[in-house]
Write an enzyme that holds these catalytic residues in place. Sequence first.
Site, short mmCIF file in Angstrom:
data_model
loop_
_atom_site.label_atom_id
_atom_site.label_comp_id
_atom_site.label_asym_id
_atom_site.label_seq_id
_atom_site.Cartn_x
_atom_site.Cartn_y
_atom_site.Cartn_z
N TYR A 125 0.71 -1.29 0.19
CA TYR A 125 -0.02 -0.02 -0.02
C TYR A 125 0.85 1.29 -0.18
O TYR A 125 0.32 2.31 -0.16
CB TYR A 125 -0.93 0.16 1.13
N PHE A 408 -9.85 -4.64 11.48
CA PHE A 408 -10.79 -4.81 10.42
C PHE A 408 -10.19 -5.12 9.26
O PHE A 408 -8.95 -5.13 8.87
CB PHE A 408 -11.90 -3.61 10.31
C1 LIG Z 1 -2.65 -7.48 -2.98
C2 LIG Z 1 -3.34 -7.56 -4.19
C3 LIG Z 1 -4.90 -7.08 -4.11
C4 LIG Z 1 -2.98 -6.90 -5.58
O1 LIG Z 1 -3.62 -6.55 -6.71
P1 LIG Z 1 -2.94 -6.47 -7.83
O2 LIG Z 1 -4.29 -6.11 -8.91
O3 LIG Z 1 -2.12 -7.59 -8.38
O4 LIG Z 1 -2.15 -4.97 -7.70
P2 LIG Z 1 -1.65 -4.26 -9.18
O5 LIG Z 1 -1.37 -4.96 -10.22
O6 LIG Z 1 -2.37 -3.01 -9.08
O7 LIG Z 1 -0.05 -3.77 -8.55
C5 LIG Z 1 0.33 -2.47 -8.47
C6 LIG Z 1 1.74 -2.72 -8.19
O8 LIG Z 1 1.86 -3.28 -6.89
C7 LIG Z 1 2.69 -4.33 -6.68
N1 LIG Z 1 2.10 -5.33 -5.78
C8 LIG Z 1 0.94 -5.61 -5.63
N2 LIG Z 1 0.73 -6.69 -4.78
C9 LIG Z 1 1.67 -6.87 -4.41
C10 LIG Z 1 2.34 -7.56 -3.09
N3 LIG Z 1 1.66 -8.57 -2.55
N4 LIG Z 1 3.62 -7.58 -2.82
C11 LIG Z 1 4.59 -6.65 -3.51
N5 LIG Z 1 4.26 -5.92 -4.52
C12 LIG Z 1 2.61 -5.88 -4.87
C13 LIG Z 1 2.57 -4.94 -8.02
O9 LIG Z 1 3.92 -5.52 -8.60
C14 LIG Z 1 2.53 -3.59 -8.96
O10 LIG Z 1 3.85 -3.03 -9.16
P3 LIG Z 1 4.35 -2.19 -10.38
O11 LIG Z 1 3.47 -1.06 -10.35
O12 LIG Z 1 5.76 -1.82 -9.79
O13 LIG Z 1 4.43 -3.10 -11.40
C15 LIG Z 1 -3.66 -8.89 -4.77
O14 LIG Z 1 -2.39 -9.44 -4.91
C16 LIG Z 1 -4.27 -9.90 -3.82
O15 LIG Z 1 -5.68 -10.04 -3.99
N6 LIG Z 1 -3.52 -10.79 -2.81
C17 LIG Z 1 -4.20 -11.53 -1.90
C18 LIG Z 1 -5.07 -10.95 -0.89
C19 LIG Z 1 -4.68 -9.78 -0.12
O16 LIG Z 1 -3.52 -9.88 0.24
N7 LIG Z 1 -5.37 -8.65 -0.09
C20 LIG Z 1 -4.99 -7.41 0.77
C21 LIG Z 1 -5.66 -7.63 2.01
S1 LIG Z 1 -5.14 -6.06 2.94
#
Ligand SMILES: CC(C)(COP(=O)(O)OP(=O)(O)OC[C@H]1O[C@@H](n2cnc3c(N)ncnc32)[C@H](O)[C@@H]1OP(=O)(O)O)[C@@H](O)C(=O)NCCC(=O)NCCS
Length: 408
Positions: A125, A408
């Site tokens: 984030y 949350f």
């Molecule tokens: C975390 C999550 C929501 C990211 O969604 P996503 O659609 O893949 O994210 P984006 O494609 O918009 O990523 C944007 C950037 O963040 C990075 N990023 C996203 N998730 C990441 C992670 N878990 N660790 C490291 N980097 C991450 C991407 O590599 C990308 O980097 P870049 O701009 O340099 O290419 C997804 O991986 C997910 O659902 N994870 C499991 C559930 C979870 O952890 N949810 C969060 C709860 S708080």
Amino acid sequence: MTSTLSVRALEAGELRAAHTLFAAAIHRGPADDAAWARSAQLYGPGRTFGVHSGGALVGTVASFPSELTVPGGAVLPMAAVTRVGVRADHTRRGLLTAMMRTQLEDAAARGEPVATLRASEARIYGRFGYGIATRARNLRVRADPALLRDDAPRGGTVRLLAREEIIPVLRGVHARIAHRRPGGISRTDGWWSATIGRRVDVDREHVIAAVHTGPDGDDGFAIAFLEGSSDFTERGLEVSDLHAADVGATAALWRFLMGIDLVRHVSGELRPLDEPLELLLADPRACAVTGHADETWLRLVDLPAALAARTFGPAEPVLIAVHDGFLAANTGVYRIADGHAERVGAIDGPVRPELECTAAGLAMAYLGDRRPSELVATGWWSAPEPAAVPRADAAFATAEVPWCGTYF
Ligand SMILES: CC(C)(COP(=O)(O)OP(=O)(O)OC[C@H]1O[C@@H](n2cnc3c(N)ncnc32)[C@H](O)[C@@H]1OP(=O)(O)O)[C@@H](O)C(=O)NCCC(=O)NCCS
């Protein structure tokens, strides 16, 4: 990729699919009807967004309305961001980035100058301007009230609640005391139902819920669940919630929990960094710190409004340039003087900043968790004018360690 993605607010009939998608993203199965009836209450109308692909929902984010206490005591409308998930075959294509943008614009339009969340992973984030704004620690202490010093404060009386009293009573006690320190947030009825109500009424877990009554009425409470073990003498009590208005109430609640029969130890997660448990014990080592964790991730959505809402300590004026790559309208130079902050110009205008930081870097200092000097020393902030650093430390300093205590 991001520009081709279409994010929209989900209809009421799509919210259960959003919950199922989120659950799968964190490797949980779908909720049954009873669990969904509880969880549904965290999905407020118009506050859940999704991305579709081939007719299926493949990404979602949600928030519920809350309020955040900031230094000086003001309570700001806040988006409590939750239920974030992207389907595993659609990750790293910009879905989260697009949803975060829509969600933050939505929060701004609702008049919520701040948003907070709890992060599953710490690398996600920061790029969206969120910074760690409160931290916490995990504790474990032997269940023996004799460990408390004889002259430790005793507080008032502690009474156990019946299951059906838990939410009606504790909702009121929490509302009375949660905003006493920076970082505290308000809980909606939906939060109570989806978290405590689900465990107590749907999962039928054994729960210990106790209220402390001091001279001015109920001023503290604890909720704890038993860790499973077949050995009656080896079980631990996990404190999921403990809020207290003062040290007397804190001591009385820990004393009560440590005195419950058939419990070997009491542990608490995400406890405040300044909780004085060691100071209450004859042997401070009886309290083991089993971990540290980030708690609140804060996004200053409307930076001028958020800065204007908190008070600052007595210090000579300081000029800070804030760079916000995700919400560009926040970028500018801000002046802190006489206990207040205001925007005084553009980054490349005539006002020369003394310190520079990002929105995430500012969020780390905003509630008082991190001092500007440690953020400068570690490269989160820069200091074109080093003499401004102690002034910024004095301005951002808070009397209390910020803490939230609501997951949350
Ligand atoms: C975390 C999550 C929501 C990211 O969604 P996503 O659609 O893949 O994210 P984006 O494609 O918009 O990523 C944007 C950037 O963040 C990075 N990023 C996203 N998730 C990441 C992670 N878990 N660790 C490291 N980097 C991450 C991407 O590599 C990308 O980097 P870049 O701009 O340099 O290419 C997804 O991986 C997910 O659902 N994870 C499991 C559930 C979870 O952890 N949810 C969060 C709860 S708080």
